[in-house]
Design a protein around this motif. Structure first.
Motif, PDB file in Angstrom:
ATOM      1  N   ASP A   1       7.309   1.075  -5.110  1.00 20.10           N
ATOM      2  CA  ASP A   1       5.861   0.810  -5.056  1.00 20.10           C
ATOM      3  C   ASP A   1       5.437   0.028  -6.298  1.00 20.10           C
TER       4      ASP A   1
ATOM      5  N   ASP B   1       2.279  -0.735  -8.420  1.00 23.50           N
ATOM      6  CA  ASP B   1       0.892  -0.290  -8.578  1.00 23.50           C
ATOM      7  C   ASP B   1       0.484  -0.291 -10.044  1.00 23.50           C
ATOM      8  N   ALA B   2      -0.684   0.290 -10.316  1.00 20.14           N
ATOM      9  CA  ALA B   2      -1.246   0.222 -11.673  1.00 20.14           C
ATOM     10  C   ALA B   2      -0.386   0.934 -12.716  1.00 20.14           C
TER      11      ALA B   2
ATOM     12  N   ARG C   1       7.644  -1.060  -0.705  1.00 19.24           N
ATOM     13  CA  ARG C   1       6.872  -0.310   0.300  1.00 19.24           C
ATOM     14  C   ARG C   1       5.385  -0.535   0.162  1.00 19.24           C
ATOM     15  N   TYR C   2       4.933  -0.696  -1.101  1.00 17.24           N
ATOM     16  CA  TYR C   2       3.482  -0.629  -1.346  1.00 17.24           C
ATOM     17  C   TYR C   2       3.090  -1.570  -2.470  1.00 17.24           C
ATOM     18  N   VAL C   3       1.938  -2.192  -2.334  1.00 20.44           N
ATOM     19  CA  VAL C   3       1.372  -2.952  -3.454  1.00 20.44           C
ATOM     20  C   VAL C   3      -0.144  -2.769  -3.430  1.00 20.44           C
ATOM     21  N   ASN C   4      -0.747  -2.639  -4.598  1.00 17.55           N
ATOM     22  CA  ASN C   4      -2.216  -2.527  -4.638  1.00 17.55           C
ATOM     23  C   ASN C   4      -2.800  -3.778  -5.293  1.00 17.55           C
ATOM     24  N   SER C   5      -4.095  -3.758  -5.544  1.00 17.51           N
ATOM     25  CA  SER C   5      -4.751  -4.978  -6.040  1.00 17.51           C
ATOM     26  C   SER C   5      -4.235  -5.368  -7.432  1.00 17.51           C
ATOM     27  N   THR C   6      -3.898  -4.371  -8.239  1.00 20.40           N
ATOM     28  CA  THR C   6      -3.371  -4.672  -9.582  1.00 20.40           C
ATOM     29  C   THR C   6      -1.992  -5.320  -9.471  1.00 20.40           C
TER      30      THR C   6
ATOM     31  N   GLY D   1      -2.335  -8.758  -8.359  1.00 19.17           N
ATOM     32  CA  GLY D   1      -2.822  -9.573  -9.471  1.00 19.17           C
ATOM     33  C   GLY D   1      -1.683 -10.151 -10.292  1.00 19.17           C
ATOM     34  N   ILE D   2      -0.654  -9.319 -10.543  1.00 17.17           N
ATOM     35  CA  ILE D   2       0.440  -9.882 -11.367  1.00 17.17           C
ATOM     36  C   ILE D   2       1.323 -10.828 -10.547  1.00 17.17           C
TER      37      ILE D   2
ATOM     38  N   VAL E   1       2.119  -4.586   3.384  1.00 21.98           N
ATOM     39  CA  VAL E   1       1.941  -5.343   2.142  1.00 21.98           C
ATOM     40  C   VAL E   1       1.333  -6.713   2.456  1.00 21.98           C
TER      41      VAL E   1
ATOM     42  N   ILE F   1      -2.408  -6.621   2.794  1.00 20.64           N
ATOM     43  CA  ILE F   1      -3.134  -6.592   1.516  1.00 20.64           C
ATOM     44  C   ILE F   1      -3.198  -8.003   0.920  1.00 20.64           C
TER      45      ILE F   1
ATOM     46  N   ILE G   1      -6.755 -10.106   0.365  1.00 22.90           N
ATOM     47  CA  ILE G   1      -7.116 -10.670  -0.940  1.00 22.90           C
ATOM     48  C   ILE G   1      -7.306 -12.192  -0.814  1.00 22.90           C
TER      49      ILE G   1
END
Lengths: 118, 264
Positions: free
Chosen positions: A26, A28-29, A58-63, A66-67, A91, A94, A98
């Motif tokens: 994952d 994430d932040a 499996r997973y990515v968030n907005s942070t 961003g990278i 994924v 998302i 964005i």
């Protein structure tokens, strides 16, 4: 404690300035800083092309996203590229929401990403 | 071989619900008996029936077909016929007959009653969590909420979206709220068949409240995909993934309320 993410590296035959990086887990932040440092180290070591294999991401968030955008920008500044392959549908959604599908170079398969190298 | 025996009685956990304690062979000869017993269930206006089958020794497709017909009638009345206590041997035979795709199976009567609350009475369930304002606690929290959604029948895609919403809201709560104040973040979840509602409450630095309020009111409708920008897309992403988003600021805290409808 960070979320679990592993980066596995592989050289690409015939492309000395390219590194394939498999993202496993994952993004994430809790772990973006670690990933940021590792990928920036590759750029600093002269690998201007990065192919990111997301088959096991499996997973990515907005942070995290961003990278990824940051990597794409950094690679372009070095006349290289940051290409992504094997993105799972969650994924991808998302990335799509964005609005980054046109900003990131996304390929169905790693082989296609390699073939697109200059 | 002893004949089939169906004993009808109220459930201890919910006396207004009916249980059939079924013992013996569920064979073709039992069809008439099942039919008569089911008629009496219908006459008593019951629309949810728990078939306790730990004593069933044999199953035939004819008898299971009869039970499927009974279930169909109850479903049409807004109820169900569910099965509990079935042995592995009988369950594998039922599976071969395709019955496991029709009936819901529960290991215990309690879970069958919970299913009644959920499926028939459409009751919501509540979960409360409280965790320290540190990023490291967010991944297990978001993953647990996602698992709850999946366990409640939400699709994988919905569960993933819910995981993302929880992640973004909680990360914001940590980042903009309580980390310095060392006050726990509260997450309240209300889930039912149609929707999940999330409320995240965190203490906020009083000096930051006005800035946070301004940030939320200037929130873009869609996330900003500028290449060089590493952060600042969380709230817009929540808005895109959810059906309703409310942010309230008080003197000492922030509460974010998100509603996400279930997709079929």
């Amino acid at each position: 404690m960070e979320s679990q993410i592993e980066l596995e590296y592989e050289d690409i035959k015939g492309h000395a300035d390219t590194k394939m990086v498999r993202f496993v887990g994952d993004l994430d932040a809790t772990n973006v800083e670690t990933v940021l440092e590792k990928i920036c180290n590759l750029f600093n070591d002269g690998f201007i092309n990065i192919i990111a294999d997301f088959k096991k991401l499996r997973y990515v968030n907005s942070t995290g996203l961003g990278i990824l955008l940051h990597f794409s920008k950094s690679a372009k500044e070095k006349n290289g590229s940051f290409k992504i392959a094997n993105v799972n549908e969650n994924v991808y959604e998302i990335i799509e929401i964005i609005g980054a599908t046109t900003l990131l170079e996304i390929y169905d398969e790693v082989d296609e990403a390699i073939a697109a190298l200059k | 071989m002893p004949d089939l025996k169906i004993q009808r009685k109220p459930l201890d956990l919910r006396p207004d619900l009916t249980m059939w304690k079924i013992e013996g062979p569920l064979d073709a000869e039992s069809i008439g008996y099942i039919h008569r017993e089911f008629d009496s269930v219908l006459e008593s206006k019951q629309n949810f029936l728990v078939a306790e089958m730990s004593g069933v020794t044999q199953v035939s497709s004819a008898a299971i077909g009869q039970l499927m017909g009974c279930r169909q009638l109850l479903v049409e009345r807004g109820g169900d016929l569910v099965i509990t206590g079935v042995s592995l041997d009988i369950k594998s035979k039922l599976s071969a007959m395709g019955a496991t795709k029709i009936f819901k199976f529960y290991n215990e009567l309690r879970t069958a009653v919970n299913a009644y609350h959920w499926e028939v009475e459409r009751k919501s369930e509540m979960v409360w969590m409280s965790f320290p304002p540190e990023l490291q606690f967010v991944p297990p929290v978001r993953q647990m909420v996602s698992r709850i959604a999946r366990q409640k029948g939400y699709t994988n895609r919905d569960s993933f979206r819910i995981e993302t919403i929880v992640d973004e809201v909680c990360n914001n709560a940590v980042e903009h709220g309580s980390e310095r104040l060392k006050k726990n973040i509260d997450l309240n979840i209300k889930i039912d068949r149609e929707k999940i509602e999330l409320e995240v409450i965190n203490a906020s630095d009083p000096d930051k409240i006005d800035a946070l309020r301004a940030l939320s009111t200037s929130m873009p409708k869609t996330p900003d995909a500028k290449l060089g920008q590493k952060r600042g897309r969380g709230l817009a992403l929540i808005k895109m993934l959810s059906n309703k988003l409310d942010i309230n600021f008080s003197g000492d805290g922030t509460s974010v309320h998100v509603t996400k409808l279930r997709e079929e």
